[in-house]
Scaffold this motif. Structure first.
Motif, mmCIF file in Angstrom:
data_model
loop_
_atom_site.group_PDB
_atom_site.id
_atom_site.type_symbol
_atom_site.label_atom_id
_atom_site.label_comp_id
_atom_site.label_asym_id
_atom_site.label_seq_id
_atom_site.Cartn_x
_atom_site.Cartn_y
_atom_site.Cartn_z
ATOM 1 N N VAL A 18 -8.566 22.134 12.735
ATOM 2 C CA VAL A 18 -8.208 20.852 13.337
ATOM 3 C C VAL A 18 -9.312 19.873 12.967
ATOM 4 C CG1 VAL A 18 -7.806 19.587 15.472
ATOM 5 C CG2 VAL A 18 -6.963 21.922 15.248
ATOM 6 N N ILE A 19 -8.936 18.720 12.437
ATOM 7 C CA ILE A 19 -9.903 17.744 11.931
ATOM 8 C C ILE A 19 -9.746 16.447 12.710
ATOM 9 C CG2 ILE A 19 -10.708 16.473 9.910
ATOM 10 C CD1 ILE A 19 -9.507 18.682 8.184
ATOM 11 N N GLU A 20 -10.858 15.946 13.200
ATOM 12 C CA GLU A 20 -10.865 14.666 13.926
ATOM 13 C C GLU A 20 -11.356 13.563 12.999
ATOM 14 O OE1 GLU A 20 -12.403 13.370 18.278
ATOM 15 O OE2 GLU A 20 -13.979 13.684 16.795
ATOM 16 N N HIS A 21 -10.585 12.478 12.902
ATOM 17 C CA HIS A 21 -10.938 11.314 12.098
ATOM 18 C C HIS A 21 -11.281 10.157 13.028
ATOM 19 C CE1 HIS A 21 -9.290 13.020 8.286
ATOM 20 N NE2 HIS A 21 -8.493 13.662 9.128
ATOM 21 N N VAL A 22 -12.471 9.584 12.830
ATOM 22 C CA VAL A 22 -12.878 8.364 13.523
ATOM 23 C C VAL A 22 -13.350 7.397 12.453
ATOM 24 C CG1 VAL A 22 -14.353 7.328 15.268
ATOM 25 C CG2 VAL A 22 -13.543 9.673 15.566
ATOM 26 N N TRP A 31 -14.403 15.366 10.860
ATOM 27 C CA TRP A 31 -15.184 16.546 11.199
ATOM 28 C C TRP A 31 -14.267 17.598 11.799
ATOM 29 C CZ3 TRP A 31 -19.982 16.803 9.440
ATOM 30 C CH2 TRP A 31 -20.778 17.868 9.823
ATOM 31 N N PRO A 32 -14.356 18.859 11.355
ATOM 32 C CA PRO A 32 -13.529 19.919 11.949
ATOM 33 C C PRO A 32 -14.070 20.328 13.310
ATOM 34 C CG PRO A 32 -14.969 20.845 10.288
ATOM 35 C CD PRO A 32 -15.173 19.353 10.233
ATOM 36 N N GLY A 33 -13.190 20.909 14.121
ATOM 37 C CA GLY A 33 -13.628 21.342 15.437
ATOM 38 C C GLY A 33 -12.534 22.067 16.193
ATOM 39 N N ARG A 34 -12.797 22.279 17.480
ATOM 40 C CA ARG A 34 -11.852 22.981 18.360
ATOM 41 C C ARG A 34 -11.213 21.975 19.308
ATOM 42 N NH1 ARG A 34 -14.252 27.759 21.962
ATOM 43 N NH2 ARG A 34 -15.363 25.995 22.928
ATOM 44 N N LEU A 35 -9.887 22.028 19.395
ATOM 45 C CA LEU A 35 -9.127 21.119 20.245
ATOM 46 C C LEU A 35 -8.589 21.894 21.436
ATOM 47 C CD1 LEU A 35 -8.031 18.158 20.380
ATOM 48 C CD2 LEU A 35 -5.931 19.043 19.354
ATOM 49 N N THR A 36 -8.782 21.357 22.624
ATOM 50 C CA THR A 36 -8.356 22.014 23.862
ATOM 51 C C THR A 36 -7.570 21.022 24.704
ATOM 52 O OG1 THR A 36 -10.345 23.400 23.838
ATOM 53 C CG2 THR A 36 -9.105 23.278 25.900
#
Length: 702
Positions: free
Chosen positions: A236-240, A245-250
């Protein structure tokens, strides 16, 4: 041959009478239960002649669960039910529902009841018996593994256990379960669904009890609904901005959390609140590396608490089912809290709403495991998503709110809800699923005042609202199918179709122009005199009303003559264009649009010059004309102003005024061209924000 035929006829008769039934087929458990009931000493009390054999067997099972004989259940029903339910032709079904609701309310008191195959079989047999409740129902099915149930029985019985179904989405759950079995549900599929549902509940319990985000979510007692991004194969990749940046989504029942991935751990989670009123916008988004728009597999999130929006990407090799699932469950939590704020719910009612959203998401997770090879529409399985999309969905939510606020009902109704006249609520079974939720764990006595979504022998307001919304939605689907069917490709083809559709209006406009330019003086003079008389008499409103009445009569006459069927619009399609011709047509259209925008800007800039007196002489004339018009409007009746304006406009090109009109138009054009445009200064944009983001990325990598 005669003796052989007689012997054969005699054997067939004995088989039909049942004497040799043990030779004709294998006895089932259902047959044994029927025979046991009929041979028991209390058969007269345990066997109701109004009920079918399957219904009698099911009622006997319910009596065993409740520890009451069938005759006692009948007496209790007669004492609690209204005369309408007792004497209605559907008495058999009403009494069966009463026994089912009572047995289910007792059965769910066991911990992990979904793990019990007898409980799963009991619910399915309730659906079978519901389809054939009366003794007049023919043919009687057997309560065995070969029996199937339809959508009506499922939609009636499944919502009686809120974790299994919901009134709003029960039909969609049934469609998913019976997709490969000709719209009839088999026990094997239903049993698999409940088994998967029980596993999903265990996963939900373990996630909620784990240390995931414990320091942040324990304040509100949040429950973890879904986690993604932990596997390297499904990041899961977050774009701002341009950073990613990849990370964990909860996802919890209150918020969305994202934790940047490090080498062996995660950064502190960033919280995106879904419970508070922050004007959140959540929609599908196209994303890609460095801000490029390449892949349709992301979720866009924006709120007033963020300085810039966030895009969460779910990379997939093909399709966007993973993104669609996350988009649906995030919206479900968001819509649930919007519903709570709109109707100002609190306490047990608020807990019930959040439980409805949680149960919906758990059902979707279970159905996804069953239909892993076939994508499912997650939005259609989540009640708050459905109410947001359905026509009249707001009326469904109002019905839900009214049912949730039934805490003000009298004690008699509350007792009925306990005794089986209503199905059970979500809070009534939350603790029996193995977890405590909200305030229900400390106020269990009050949960009796919260009833479920189904009432014995009645269609609740919620069910009525759902049926009306579904009916309206079917009409919308049919209308949309016609819209999709008439769509054509190509700018030239669409312009040709539009020209043909506007031909009546074009003909009327051409007729008005003929009158306006006095091409036929006699017609123009007659029209001018009649219109002037109407304006003088003040009949303009009556004329407009007459036109509307004429249009209404025209539509009704067409409705009666054509019966809703109209002939197809025949349009002569233009010659086909190759790729180069299409590109030139698009370029030409863009150039024309640019010219129109330029002309509009010049018009606005000249008006700006007049307002700011950049050309004093023209400004004085314009101001003087405005003062004269203001005096006329203030002191002259409106109908005379309209009459003068009409005569001035309509007689402008008459033989007597044509030469004078052309001269005044030339003078006005010369005056307009002499007005300068207000100056415009263009400044180039310096993208400092992108520089800041690049610096941030470099520092993060260090």
């Amino acid at each position: 041959m005669t003796m052989v035929s007689k012997t054969r006829d005699m054997l067939e008769g004995l088989v039909k009478e049942g004497s040799f039934k043990w030779l004709s087929r294998t006895r089932s458990l259902f047959d044994e239960e029927v025979e046991e009931l009929r041979r028991s000493p209390s058969a007269g009390d345990n066997w109701l002649p109004e009920l079918s054999p399957p219904a009698n067997v099911l009622v006997h099972r319910c009596s065993k669960i409740l520890g009451l004989p069938t005759c006692q259940l009948r007496e209790n029903f007669d004492a609690e039910a209204s005369d309408f339910l007792k004497h209605h032709p559907n008495f058999a079904r009403n009494f069966l529902e009463y026994c089912c609701f009572l047995a289910l309310s007792r059965s769910i008191q066991a911990i992990n009841y979904l793990d019990d195959k007898n409980f799963r079989r009991l619910i399915f047999d309730m659906m079978i018996s519901w389809e054939f409740p009366a003794a007049s129902s023919q043919p009687f099915p057997a309560l065995d593994n070969d029996a199937t149930v339809g959508i009506e029985a499922f939609s009636r019985i499944a919502p009686a256990v809120p974790i299994v179904g919901n009134v709003i989405v029960a039909d969609k759950i049934f469609e998913v379960l019976s997709d490969s079995t000709s719209r009839r549900l088999h026990f094997s599929v239903y049993d698999k669904y409940l088994i998967r549902l029980e596993r999903v509940i265990r996963k939900f319990q373990s996630q909620s009890e784990s240390s995931l985000l414990s320091s942040q979510r324990l304040v509100r007692g949040e429950k973890v609904l879904e986690v993604d991004g932990t596997a390297a194969s499904q990041p899961v990749i977050e774009h701002v901005g341009v950073s990613a940046w990849p990370g964990r989504l909860t996802l919890t029942d209150h918020a969305l959390y994202f934790e940047d991935h490090r080498v062996v751990s995660y950064d502190k989670a960033k919280m995106y609140d879904l419970a508070d009123e922050l004007q959140q916008i959540i929609r599908p988004e196209i994303s890609g590396p460095w801000g490029t728009r390449l892949f349709d597999n992301a979720v866009f999130y924006k709120s007033k608490s963020l300085s810039e929006p966030v895009v969460v990407e779910f990379p997939e090799l093909k399709g966007h089912t993973r993104r669609d699932y996350w988009l649906a469950i995030i919206r479900e939590v968001l819509y649930a809290h919007k519903f709570i704020r709109k109707f100002q719910l609190g306490g047990l009612e608020r807990d019930e709403v959040i439980l409805k959203a949680i149960f919906g998401i758990l059902r979707v997770q279970a159905l996804k495991e069953i239909s892993s090879t076939i994508p499912i529409c997650c939005e259609a399985l989540l009640m708050f998503n459905v109410c947001d999309k359905l026509p009249c969905g707001d009326l469904i939510l109002e019905s839900v709110a009214n049912m949730l606020t039934m805490r003000q009902i009298d004690r008699r109704s509350a007792t009925k809800s306990v005794n089986g006249m209503y199905s059970i609520s979500g809070l009534a079974l939350a603790s029996n699923l193995g977890f405590a939720f909200g305030t229900s764990s400390c106020n269990t006595n009050e949960t009796a005042l919260l009833v479920g979504e189904i009432a014995v022998g009645e269609i609740t307001l919620l069910e009525k609202a759902v049926k009306e919304a579904r009916s309206s939605y079917e009409n919308v689907i049919l209308a949309q199918a016609t819209v999709d069917g008439v769509k054509v490709d190509g700018i030239d083809t669409n312009l040709t179709v539009m020209k043909e559709l506007l031909s009546p209006i074009t003909d009327i406009w051409n007729w008005i122009l003929l009158l306006l330019y006095w091409e036929r003086p006699s017609n123009s003079l007659a029209f001018c005199l009649v219109s002037s008389y109407i304006l003088c008499r003040g009949w303009l409103g009556h004329v407009l009303a007459s036109l509307l009445i004429f249009l209404a009569l025209f539509m009704l006459i067409n409705r009666c003559i054509q019966g809703g069927h109209i002939d197809e619009l025949k349009v002569m399609a233009p010659a086909a264009m190759n790729t180069m011709e299409r590109l030139l047509a698009v370029q030409n259209a863009a150039s024309q649009a640019e010219n129109l925008i330029q002309e509009g800007n010049i018009l606005l800039l000249k008006y700006r010059a007049l307002l700011l007196s950049l050309f004093p002489q023209a400004t004085e004339r314009c101001a003087g004309a405005l003062l004269v018009i203001a005096l006329l409007v203030a002191f002259v009746p409106v109908k005379y102003i309209v009459l003068v304006a009409f005569l001035e406009t309509f007689t402008r090109y008459s033989p007597l005024r044509r030469a004078n009109t052309e001269r005044w138009q030339r003078r006005f054009r010369d005056w307009w061209f002499s007005i300068p445009a207000a100056p415009v200064a263009l400044e180039r944009y310096n993208d400092d924000r992108k520089k800041r983001l690049l610096i941030k990325i470099k520092s993060r990598r260090k």
